[in-house]
Write an enzyme that holds these catalytic residues in place. Sequence first.
Site, PDB file in Angstrom:
ATOM      1  N   HIS A  32      -6.082  -0.933   7.019  1.00  0.00           N
ATOM      2  CA  HIS A  32      -5.842  -1.820   8.166  1.00  0.00           C
ATOM      3  C   HIS A  32      -7.106  -2.070   8.983  1.00  0.00           C
ATOM      4  CE1 HIS A  32      -1.772  -1.386   7.051  1.00  0.00           C
ATOM      5  NE2 HIS A  32      -1.465  -0.333   7.763  1.00  0.00           N
TER       6      HIS A  32
ATOM      7  N   LEU B 189      -3.397  -8.142   8.208  1.00  0.00           N
ATOM      8  CA  LEU B 189      -3.979  -9.467   8.012  1.00  0.00           C
ATOM      9  C   LEU B 189      -2.996 -10.575   8.392  1.00  0.00           C
ATOM     10  CD1 LEU B 189      -5.910  -8.979   4.653  1.00  0.00           C
ATOM     11  CD2 LEU B 189      -6.824  -9.050   6.967  1.00  0.00           C
ATOM     12  N   GLY B 190      -1.746 -10.214   8.619  1.00  0.00           N
ATOM     13  CA  GLY B 190      -0.767 -11.195   9.060  1.00  0.00           C
ATOM     14  C   GLY B 190      -0.489 -11.148  10.546  1.00  0.00           C
TER      15      GLY B 190
ATOM     16  N   LYS C 236       0.846  -1.188   0.000  1.00  0.00           N
ATOM     17  CA  LYS C 236       0.000   0.000   0.000  1.00  0.00           C
ATOM     18  C   LYS C 236       0.887   1.245   0.000  1.00  0.00           C
ATOM     19  CE  LYS C 236      -0.892   1.101   4.865  1.00  0.00           C
ATOM     20  NZ  LYS C 236      -0.646   2.551   4.882  1.00  0.00           N
TER      21      LYS C 236
ATOM     22  N   ASP D 202      -4.352   6.447   5.603  1.00  0.00           N
ATOM     23  CA  ASP D 202      -3.154   5.766   6.093  1.00  0.00           C
ATOM     24  C   ASP D 202      -3.481   4.539   6.941  1.00  0.00           C
ATOM     25  OD1 ASP D 202      -0.304   5.661   6.229  1.00  0.00           O
ATOM     26  OD2 ASP D 202      -0.384   6.397   8.283  1.00  0.00           O
TER      27      ASP D 202
END
Length: 598
Positions: free
Chosen positions: A248, A188-189, A156, A243
């Site tokens: 996120h 996502l991790g 991103k 941002d």
Amino acid sequence: MSGETKEENSGTPSIAYSEGTLTYIIFGATGDLARKKLFPALGALLEGGLIPKNVMVIGAGRRQLKIEDMLSKQGVKVSESQQKLLYPRCIYMKAKDPEDFKKIDEAITKYAAENKGPDNRVFFFSLPPYAYSSTSAMVKDYCYSKSGFTRCILEKPFGRDSKSFNELAEATSKYFTENELYRIDHYLGKEVVLNLFPLRFANQIFEPLWNSKHIESVYILWKEDLNTMGRGGYFDKYGIIRDIIQNHLLQVLIFVAMDKPKANTTEDIQEKKLQLLKSIKTLKIDDVLLGQFTARKYCRFCKDVTNPGYLDDETVPKDSKVPTYAMIKMQIDNERWKGVPFLVSAGKALNERKCEVRIRFRESDAELFKEAPCNELVIRIQPDEAIYFKVNVKEPGLSENVVNQVLDMSYSKAFDGQTGGDAYERMLLNCAKGEQQLFVGTKELVEAWRIFTPLLHEIDAKKPQPILYPFGSSAPKGFREFAGSVGIPIRETWQEFFALHAKEKKQLKKMFTKYANKDGELDTKNVKALLTEFYDGREPTEDMIQSFLKVFDENSDGVISWKEFRRGAHVFMPWTATRRMSLGSTSDFFAFSAPFGE
């Protein structure tokens, strides 16, 4: 993944990452992301035996550089044991024009031939978005694998709005299929975000309650206690919504709210994610509270301390109204969530670092315990990862009082000695394995920008004045009322308590006396008990205790006297030149503190 499968429309077989050779090519290898995350992640994967031994890492950049020079700078966060595994597999190559890319292809092809296997290639675009199109063209024309897979990891930002994302997507999709593009959102991790799936779908207790009949509200918050740290010029082009929230926190919301997929496959998961996104209403300016942090000057033990404001950053325009804080009301118009408010907030230069999800259940409709507090499930993403559930139990003794207690699963205690792995480790590994469940698809991003673009365009055009908040605040003034307008209560932090009561001797004395030991002091045990009151009844971490002692323990002896307690409270008071003049000595300090009494 094993054997051979077909990558959709790729025209080449997808070979399992454990077969043949694997090459990671990092464009932007001399940048911050490569130094802080990518090289350490590759070292950890090698040390853990998670990627094949026949792996090569090519650091690529626009200028010529010796491999020794690159590694001396970019390997500072790679452990010594991992350096021994990683460094022999690393080379550096220039990547600017077609001849450079041809040489990269030759190096990879030669390595694959030497190891007698198909050559699988993962390209990591640690580049600004404007470079995606030209780099994609070079990779497709000169570096596309002829005997294995070619996959590209994209970082991103994925545009600034719907139009810019569509242009960016077109710039890459004309060279690669969707199955070859891995758009990364490192949240996502994260270990706790990954746990949302098993928490919801592997525990029979939650899924029947996961709906508007039982859940009153959902609050997702992200707080950072740092300023823009010299990145203000970059940040000013995007703001806190682009941002943090649009990517996120939206992904966290999706995992909290999406319906159960049929199977743990990329197709099924992306289908349910897309369904959820399509049911989220488009945002408008009335749905948001905006703030921007200012400088904060305060007294700590008679010493002048200043935290700079956003506009003090030399890279930020002096008239900027870009928000560094936003709280947004979101609505999901589907059967499961209709009428349930989702509140999402993110801010920089606040009073703590934290990211968590708070799921508040409805009050009991049973006559027997009508006064019992609401249950609340809290998913702490960072720091001090945890999942805990606030439940009601009878207080021990002869009374019938019902009290709120915590069923607490702290990762550090439940999984002592086990490491969760960095998000970039997981993303680099999953891409090599061809698993796209934790990456963001094109259709998802189209819907994500559909939700946010009208709001962002209105903010960009009208430039509303954000509410100014001093560095170290909990949030801008009015945030509680804004959250309360949709029925979401927000707990008071210990910093807020002292900001509200710093001048009130009775309130401070009451708090101090409540937790002081028999010697009339607060030791570490007493501080822990005090902080528990502000921490959902949970035991505070050592870092939290030390943060409290840093404010109040003037002589660093590990205990806080009543006098230190009062003096420390002044950290949370506004500072003026008049006060500074009146605090020329210790006696003057206590003269100024006269409202507290002795």
